[in-house]
Design a protein around this motif. Structure first.
Motif, PDB file in Angstrom:
ATOM      1  N   THR A   1       1.257  -9.992   1.283  1.00 39.47           N
ATOM      2  CA  THR A   1       1.974  -8.854   0.793  1.00 39.47           C
ATOM      3  C   THR A   1       2.332  -8.586  -0.449  1.00 39.47           C
ATOM      4  OG1 THR A   1       3.194  -9.043   3.214  1.00 39.47           O
ATOM      5  CG2 THR A   1       4.344  -7.550   1.394  1.00 39.47           C
ATOM      6  N   PRO A   2       1.961  -7.682  -1.129  1.00 42.30           N
ATOM      7  CA  PRO A   2       2.023  -7.654  -2.524  1.00 42.30           C
ATOM      8  C   PRO A   2       3.515  -7.721  -2.986  1.00 42.30           C
ATOM      9  CG  PRO A   2       1.591  -5.389  -1.729  1.00 42.30           C
ATOM     10  CD  PRO A   2       1.508  -6.385  -0.764  1.00 42.30           C
ATOM     11  N   ASP A   3       3.872  -8.138  -4.161  1.00 39.80           N
ATOM     12  CA  ASP A   3       4.857  -8.256  -4.941  1.00 39.80           C
ATOM     13  C   ASP A   3       5.708  -6.767  -5.340  1.00 39.80           C
ATOM     14  OD1 ASP A   3       7.309  -8.963  -5.861  1.00 39.80           O
ATOM     15  OD2 ASP A   3       6.623 -10.108  -7.545  1.00 39.80           O
ATOM     16  N   ARG A   4       6.559  -6.562  -4.440  1.00 41.54           N
ATOM     17  CA  ARG A   4       7.219  -5.147  -4.784  1.00 41.54           C
ATOM     18  C   ARG A   4       8.416  -5.358  -5.152  1.00 41.54           C
ATOM     19  NH1 ARG A   4       4.153  -1.309  -2.230  1.00 41.54           N
ATOM     20  NH2 ARG A   4       2.582  -2.109  -0.434  1.00 41.54           N
ATOM     21  N   THR A   5       8.749  -6.352  -5.654  1.00 41.22           N
ATOM     22  CA  THR A   5      10.038  -6.406  -6.425  1.00 41.22           C
ATOM     23  C   THR A   5      10.499  -5.399  -7.562  1.00 41.22           C
ATOM     24  OG1 THR A   5       9.859  -8.776  -5.956  1.00 41.22           O
ATOM     25  CG2 THR A   5      11.625  -8.189  -7.813  1.00 41.22           C
ATOM     26  N   GLN A   6       9.279  -5.226  -8.354  1.00 32.68           N
ATOM     27  CA  GLN A   6       9.377  -4.267  -9.593  1.00 32.68           C
ATOM     28  C   GLN A   6       9.641  -2.877  -8.759  1.00 32.68           C
ATOM     29  OE1 GLN A   6       9.624  -5.014 -12.581  1.00 32.68           O
ATOM     30  NE2 GLN A   6      10.194  -2.800 -13.181  1.00 32.68           N
ATOM     31  N   GLU A   7       8.849  -2.526  -7.962  1.00 26.03           N
ATOM     32  CA  GLU A   7       9.128  -0.959  -7.347  1.00 26.03           C
ATOM     33  C   GLU A   7      10.436  -0.986  -6.819  1.00 26.03           C
ATOM     34  OE1 GLU A   7       5.812  -0.578  -4.496  1.00 26.03           O
ATOM     35  OE2 GLU A   7       4.321  -0.784  -5.810  1.00 26.03           O
TER      36      GLU A   7
END
Length: 407
Positions: A112-118
Motif C-alpha cells: 500500500t503506498p504511503d498516503r500520509t501526505q495525501e
C-alpha cells in the motif's frame, strides 16, 4: 529441474509486466503447454486472491525451428500481500532431462503506498474550509445587524433641469411637460413605497408589469401607451432648452457681426482698401461679392445698407476680353437684395466659340501693398477678436445661469 523466476514488486492497483524469451535452435518443431504446479514452500504468509494477480497466455502452442517466442507476464493486485504461482512448461519432445521439469516461478509483492501526505493535504483543506465558513458566518451576522446609510446625492444633480434628465434617460423621445406629469402620477399610483420616478420610461413599464395585475394592469398600460405615443412627436411649446439654444445662437450671431465690423474699421484705419475686379474666364460665373448671412443683430443696419449701395455703384466699370471668332455676348445685370440691402452684379457670357484661354485674367489685389500695415492689421484684428470672444463667452454663461435660476 530447470526453472525461471520472475519477480514483481509494485504498489496496489499498479500494473507491471515482465517477459520470458524462448528460441528453438533445433531442427524439429516443439509443442508446448502450460500446467499449474503445486507450491514448493508453505513458509511464507501467502495471500490468496480469486483469480490470482498474475496474467499471461496459457494456451498451447508450437515452436517452429529457428522461431523466437516471447511470453509476456503481467502483475496487477487489488490488495496488499505476497503472491506466488508456479507453472510447469511441458514440451513434446521432452526438452528437460529424464525426471526433470521446466518450471516458472511468479513472485509478486503488492504494498500500500504511503498516503500520509495525501491525508494531511485533505485535512488541511478541510480545516481551511471550516475557517472560511466561520469567518463568512461572522461577516454575514455583522452585515445583517448593520443598516447602511444611503449615499448622498451628487451635488451637481440640482444643476440639471428635468427636461435634460428626461432626454438623457430616454433618447429618441421628446419632452412634453404635461405628459411627463401624467406619467409621474401613474408612477405614484403603481409604486406606493414613496420612491420618486427617475424619468425612465422603460423602468416605469416594468413596474406596471410587476406590481399590477388584472384589469388594472391593462388600464395602466393603456395610459402608458397613449402618453408614450405623444412623447414620440416633437413638442412645439417653447421649453427651457430651446430658450437656451436661441439665446446662445443670438449671442454667437452678434459675435460674428462684431468681428466683421472690427475688421472693416481696422481696414479703414490702416488705409487697406480693396479694389474688386471680377475674373473673366471659361469657369461658371461667380458673384463679385459673396452674400452675407441674413439676420444681422445690429443697430447699424440702415447705415450699412447705404454704404453697401455706394460700394456697389463704384464697381460698375468692367474690363472686356478679346475672343476669337464671332461671339454673342449678353450682359444681364441683376440686383439681389439681402437683409443688408447689398447689390450683386452678375455677368453672363454666352458664345458659340471657345473663349481664348490666353486672354489676360484679372485678380483682386490690395491697392496698398505695404507689408508693415498688413502685419499691424492682422495683429490688431487678432486682439479685437480675442476680446470679443471672451466677452461673448461671459455673456453666454450669465444668460444660461439666469435661465436656470428662473426655472
Amino acid at each position: 529441474m530447470f526453472s525461471w523466476r520472475i519477480l514483481f514488486t509494485e504498489d496496489v492497483e499498479t500494473k507491471a509486466s515482465r517477459t520470458l524469451r524462448f528460441e528453438n535452435l533445433g531442427t524439429v518443431k516443439i509443442c508446448y503447454s502450460w500446467h499449474r504446479a503445486p507450491l514448493a514452500t508453505t513458509m511464507l504468509p501467502l495471500t490468496n486472491l480469486a483469480g490470482g494477480p498474475f496474467f499471461f497466455n496459457k494456451n498451447d502452442g508450437i515452436f517452429l525451428p529457428g522461431q523466437i517466442i516471447t511470453f509476456p507476464f503481467w502483475f496487477h493486485s487489488r490488495g496488499p500481500g505476497i503472491f506466488l504461482e508456479t507453472w510447469e512448461l511441458r514440451t513434446v519432445p521432452h526438452l528437460a532431462e529424464e525426471g526433470q521439469t521446466l518450471l516458472v516461478y511468479l513472485w509478486g509483492s503488492a504494498t500500500t503506498p504511503d498516503r500520509t501526505q495525501e491525508w494531511k493535504d485533505v485535512s488541511d483543506y478541510l480545516e481551511e474550509r471550516v475557517k472560511e465558513a466561520a469567518v463568512q458566518k461572522v461577516v454575514d451576522e455583522m452585515v445583517a445587524r448593520t443598516r447602511p446609510a444611503p449615499p448622498p446625492e451628487p451635488t451637481y444633480r440640482s444643476l440639471f433641469l428635468e427636461e435634460e434628465l428626461f432626454l438623457h434617460s430616454n433618447p429618441g423621445y421628446f419632452y412634453h411637460p404635461s405628459v411627463v406629469d401624467a406619467l409621474r402620477t401613474l408612477h405614484d399610483q403603481v409604486v406606493t413605497d414613496g420612491r420618486r420616478w427617475n424619468l425612465d420610461l422603460k423602468g416605469l413599464r416594468e413596474h406596471v408589469l410587476k406590481r399590477v395585475s388584472g384589469d388594472k394592469q391593462q388600464e395602466c398600460l393603456d395610459v402608458f401607451g397613449r402618453n408614450v405615443a405623444v412623447l414620440m412627436t416633437p413638442c412645439y411649446m417653447a421649453t427651457v432648452v430651446s430658450q437656451k439654444s436661441r439665446t446662445v445662437y443670438s449671442l454667437l450671431c452678434g459675435l460674428a457681426n462684431s468681428v466683421e465690423d472690427e475688421g472693416e474699421a481696422l481696414k479703414a484705419q490702416f488705409g487697406l482698401m480693396n479694389s474688386d475686379r471680377s475674373c473673366y474666364s471659361s469657369a461658371p460665373p461667380v458673384p463679385d461679392r459673396p452674400d452675407r448671412s441674413a439676420g444681422r443683430l445690429s443697430d447699424k443696419m440702415d447705415t450699412r445698407k447705404t454704404s453697401a449701395q455706394d460700394r456697389s455703384k463704384s464697381r460698375t466699370k468692367k474690363d472686356k476680353m478679346e475672343v476669337r471668332g464671332k461671339q454673342q455676348i449678353g450682359v444681364k445685370l441683376s440686383q439681389d437684395g439681402n437683409s443688408k440691402g447689398s447689390s450683386k452684379m452678375r455677368l453672363i457670357v454666352s458664345s458659340s466659340l471657345a473663349v481664348d484661354e490666353t486672354a489676360p485674367k484679372w485678380s483682386t489685389r490690395d491697392t496698398n501693398d505695404d507689408p508693415q500695415k498688413n502685419i499691424l492689421y492682422r495683429e490688431a484684428l487678432f486682439v479685437k477678436v480675442y476680446e470679443r470672444v471672451a466677452y461673448t463667452m461671459g455673456q453666454i454663461c450669465v444668460a444660461i445661469e439666469s435661465i436656470n435660476r428662473v426655472e
